[in-house]
Scaffold this active site. Structure first.
Site, PDB file in Angstrom:
ATOM      1  N   CYS A  50       0.819  -1.215   0.000  1.00 17.02           N
ATOM      2  CA  CYS A  50       0.000   0.000   0.000  1.00 17.02           C
ATOM      3  C   CYS A  50       0.853   1.264   0.000  1.00 17.02           C
ATOM      4  O   CYS A  50       0.431   2.308  -0.501  1.00 17.02           O
ATOM      5  CB  CYS A  50      -0.914   0.030   1.222  1.00 17.02           C
ATOM      6  SG  CYS A  50      -1.899  -1.449   1.482  1.00 17.02           S
ATOM      7  N   ASP A  82      -2.262  -3.647   7.545  1.00 14.12           N
ATOM      8  CA  ASP A  82      -3.413  -4.394   8.045  1.00 14.12           C
ATOM      9  C   ASP A  82      -3.454  -5.798   7.443  1.00 14.12           C
ATOM     10  O   ASP A  82      -3.753  -6.774   8.123  1.00 14.12           O
ATOM     11  CB  ASP A  82      -4.714  -3.659   7.702  1.00 14.12           C
ATOM     12  CG  ASP A  82      -4.922  -2.438   8.582  1.00 14.12           C
ATOM     13  OD1 ASP A  82      -3.996  -2.094   9.346  1.00 14.12           O
ATOM     14  OD2 ASP A  82      -5.998  -1.834   8.508  1.00 14.12           O
ATOM     15  N   CYS A 123      -2.156   2.782   3.279  1.00 19.10           N
ATOM     16  CA  CYS A 123      -2.926   1.786   4.011  1.00 19.10           C
ATOM     17  C   CYS A 123      -3.985   2.447   4.889  1.00 19.10           C
ATOM     18  O   CYS A 123      -3.940   3.646   5.164  1.00 19.10           O
ATOM     19  CB  CYS A 123      -1.994   0.888   4.837  1.00 19.10           C
ATOM     20  SG  CYS A 123      -2.750  -0.678   5.341  1.00 19.10           S
ATOM     21  N   LYS A 125      -5.195   3.107   7.955  1.00 20.75           N
ATOM     22  CA  LYS A 125      -5.183   4.051   9.076  1.00 20.75           C
ATOM     23  C   LYS A 125      -4.392   5.306   8.750  1.00 20.75           C
ATOM     24  O   LYS A 125      -4.444   6.293   9.494  1.00 20.75           O
ATOM     25  CB  LYS A 125      -4.615   3.376  10.326  1.00 20.75           C
ATOM     26  CG  LYS A 125      -5.278   2.055  10.675  1.00 20.75           C
ATOM     27  CD  LYS A 125      -6.786   2.136  10.721  1.00 20.75           C
ATOM     28  CE  LYS A 125      -7.434   0.778  10.896  1.00 20.75           C
ATOM     29  NZ  LYS A 125      -7.213  -0.162   9.798  1.00 20.75           N
ATOM     30  N   CYS A 195      -5.454  -2.006  -1.125  1.00 16.05           N
ATOM     31  CA  CYS A 195      -6.301  -3.158  -1.473  1.00 16.05           C
ATOM     32  C   CYS A 195      -7.409  -2.759  -2.443  1.00 16.05           C
ATOM     33  O   CYS A 195      -8.056  -1.728  -2.286  1.00 16.05           O
ATOM     34  CB  CYS A 195      -6.892  -3.774  -0.222  1.00 16.05           C
ATOM     35  SG  CYS A 195      -5.635  -4.404   0.908  1.00 16.05           S
ATOM     36  N   GLU A 445      -9.496  -6.067  13.595  1.00 20.96           N
ATOM     37  CA  GLU A 445     -10.449  -6.364  12.527  1.00 20.96           C
ATOM     38  C   GLU A 445     -10.612  -7.872  12.392  1.00 20.96           C
ATOM     39  O   GLU A 445      -9.644  -8.623  12.502  1.00 20.96           O
ATOM     40  CB  GLU A 445      -9.965  -5.781  11.198  1.00 20.96           C
ATOM     41  CG  GLU A 445      -9.943  -4.270  11.183  1.00 20.96           C
ATOM     42  CD  GLU A 445      -9.443  -3.711   9.855  1.00 20.96           C
ATOM     43  OE1 GLU A 445      -9.024  -4.499   8.989  1.00 20.96           O
ATOM     44  OE2 GLU A 445      -9.474  -2.484   9.698  1.00 20.96           O
ATOM     45  N   SER A 471     -12.794  -5.539   8.784  1.00 22.46           N
ATOM     46  CA  SER A 471     -12.079  -5.002   7.635  1.00 22.46           C
ATOM     47  C   SER A 471     -13.091  -4.483   6.627  1.00 22.46           C
ATOM     48  O   SER A 471     -14.239  -4.941   6.574  1.00 22.46           O
ATOM     49  CB  SER A 471     -11.237  -6.111   7.006  1.00 22.46           C
ATOM     50  OG  SER A 471     -10.862  -5.776   5.697  1.00 22.46           O
TER      51      SER A 471
END
Length: 558
Positions: A50, A82, A123, A125, A195, A445, A471
């Site tokens: 990411c 993650d 990513c 956060k 993602c 998650e 997630s």
């Protein structure tokens, strides 16, 4: 209005000769001291695809700043992956990283006297962490999204990281071989980018653009595209314009702007994490956003994006057909957005959309008259199991209500072990507790167990409730963010195996079919777990963090 509102205290006057001497060592010239100083916060790291390309994007952003009268200074902050930490104890640090990112950007920017700020996140956060810092500092700022990953290909079909998680469940169910599992693993992640479905990263990027804090189109660009580099250069240019006009984040991040962001999250079928992050961002901006606002807005906003995880298409397809600007146009024309909201272009949302055409068609993005779901897939549920609120993600494909018997687990690992060992049956309501912000700590998650359930073909037959999170890749009948959490003695701590649990998205309720008298008796016997095993960041976070219904923030809030 001075363009050096903050940096003048660092660079100007005979007494600041030592300060200037330090800056000369990092490349400053005499002329640079007269320019506004722009911090460029990069979340680059090689710990996740990411973010592996964000150093390149940060350099592009500096070109836009430096060629338009500013002086850029790149600095780094952290990220965690993650996808890599999912299903492991490391996931406890994921939500904590949001706070570390916000605190570190605030710390560097405040210490160095930056006049403006560009942040670049990949990513999940990273994005809310960047926005929380921007809102706290309230200096001219723009957020740049690192961009979505291109999908992998397996047997001529697109795959991504969620495909791998679901393949684990299919393998445990003996539906695919170990070799097939490895083949999917090898194909799923072809290169840089976040993602590739409407998971948390793409959800938050889209929400931030709708909020007005990114340039138009920034949220729906492929990470490795030429458009993404151009986006970075343009952000550098536009930031100087914001400094000239003294337009600051809190001028943009208003209550109506947050309502626009929520509207877009719903229309896209986005991640439940948006609830947590938007509440936290609003608190940092001194905006009184409440968890109940998601139901209020959700009544009139349909889900129209046929995107993974609940839909068919990958994020790359949405980017290909035009991305967020034409979607905003569709929603604005239907009077579902506040057009008067200011954005980082220096113009209103309405002005940004003036020449945008809705050429999305009705395949990937459905028409408002023929939606995938006529109202929000995100439901805030209350009741005797979640008196302060919980967050359900209900696409409608699994039905609108569920009732079954509780099967209780005190950790994600316990539940995952039961799923993989085929101990879960139709009609079960899996309860995963002590995974909340304080109790986890870190509010992990639950992608691994929910994906394993889907992989075993039980997605419509089993529900899962938790004081943890989900997630953006999670789908199925799931309820998370249950508050008060188990660590605080919330009702979820009092559930016993076999208790009847009822979830009703129409009535917006989450109930345990047990008398109040019985719950009070159970509460008398309950004991709060200790924190004696915690140290460092986990201990500090557990002590400071608020309820998920307030965004799981670690500062004072409003």
């Amino acid at each position: 209005m001075s363009k050096k509102k903050y940096s003048t205290f660092v660079t100007d006057g005979p007494d600041k000769a030592p300060n200037r001497a330090m800056l000369r060592a990092v490349g400053f010239t005499n002329s640079d001291f007269k320019k506004p100083l722009i911090g460029v916060a990069s979340t680059w790291a090689m710990v996740t695809p990411c973010n592996m390309h964000i150093d390149i994007l940060a350099n592009e952003a500096t070109k836009g700043v430096n060629s338009n009268g500013g002086k850029s200074i790149i600095f780094n902050t952290i990220t965690v992956s993650d996808g890599i930490s999912m299903g492991t104890p490391g996931m406890k640090y994921s939500l904590i990283s949001r706070e570390v990112i916000a605190d570190s950007i605030e710390t560097v920017s405040g210490a160095e006297g930056f006049d403006g700020l560009i942040t670049i996140g990949g990513c999940d956060k990273n994005m809310p962490g960047c926005l929380i810092a921007m809102a706290r500092l309230n200096r001219p700022s723009i957020f740049i999204y690192g961009g979505s990953i291109l999908p992998g290909t397996y047997k001529k079909k697109p795959v991504d990281v969620v495909s791998v998680f679901e393949a684990v469940g299919a393998y445990s169910n003996k539906e695919i071989s170990r070799n097939e599992l490895y083949d999917i693993e090898e194909a799923a992640i072809p290169g840089p980018g976040s993602c590739g479905g409407m998971y948390t990263a793409n959800t938050m990027a889209s929400a931030i653009e709708a909020l007005g804090m990114s340039l138009p189109g920034s949220s729906t660009q492929i990470a490795v595209s030429r458009n993404k580099k151009t986006d970075c250069i343009n952000a550098g240019k536009k930031l100087i314009g914001l400094i000239n006009k003294d337009i600051k984040p809190r001028d943009i991040m208003t209550k109506k702007a947050f309502e626009n962001a929520i509207t877009v999250v719903i229309a896209l079928g986005g991640s439940t994490n948006a609830v947590l992050h938007l509440l936290a961002m609003a608190s940092a901006a001194n905006v009184k956003l409440k968890i109940e606002d998601f139901n209020r807005i959700g009544k009139k906003i349909p889900v129209i994006a046929d995107l993974k995880p609940s839909g068919k298409h990958m994020m790359a397809k949405f980017c290909e057909i035009g991305g967020l600007p034409p979607l905003l146009k569709r929603l604005y024309d239907a009077k579902l957005l506040h057009g008067e909201c200011l954005t980082v272009t220096g113009k209103t949302l309405k002005e940004n959309l003036k020449n945008v055409k809705d050429n999305l068609g009705n395949n990937v993005i459905k028409s408002l008259n023929n939606p995938i779901k006529k109202d929000s897939h995100i439901c805030i549920l209350k009741g005797n199991l979640s008196p302060e609120g919980s967050v359900a993600k209900i696409s409608g494909k699994e039905g609108l209500s569920f009732e079954g018997k509780a099967v209780v687990f005190n950790s994600e690992e316990q539940c995952m072990n039961a799923i993989l060992n085929k101990k879960i049956k139709k009609g079960d309501v899996l309860v995963i507790r002590y995974e909340g912000p304080k109790g986890g700590p870190g509010m992990r998650e639950m992608l691994a167990p929910t994906s394993a359930i889907m992989g075993q073909g039980l997605g419509s037959d089993v529900a899962l409730i938790t004081d943890g999170r989900f997630s953006g890749g999670t789908h199925g009948f799931v309820v998370g963010h249950i508050t008060p959490e188990a660590f605080d003695g919330g009702p979820i701590a009092l559930i016993k195996n076999g208790d009847q649990i009822k979830i009703d998205s129409k009535k917006k309720t989450l109930e345990i079919i047990v008398t109040q008298k019985e719950l009070k008796q159970r509460k008398k016997l309950w004991k709060q777990p200790t924190r004696n095993h915690l140290t460092g960041a986990l201990y500090k976070y557990s002590m400071l963090v608020s309820s998920a219904s307030y965004g799981a923030i670690t500062d004072r809030g409003i």
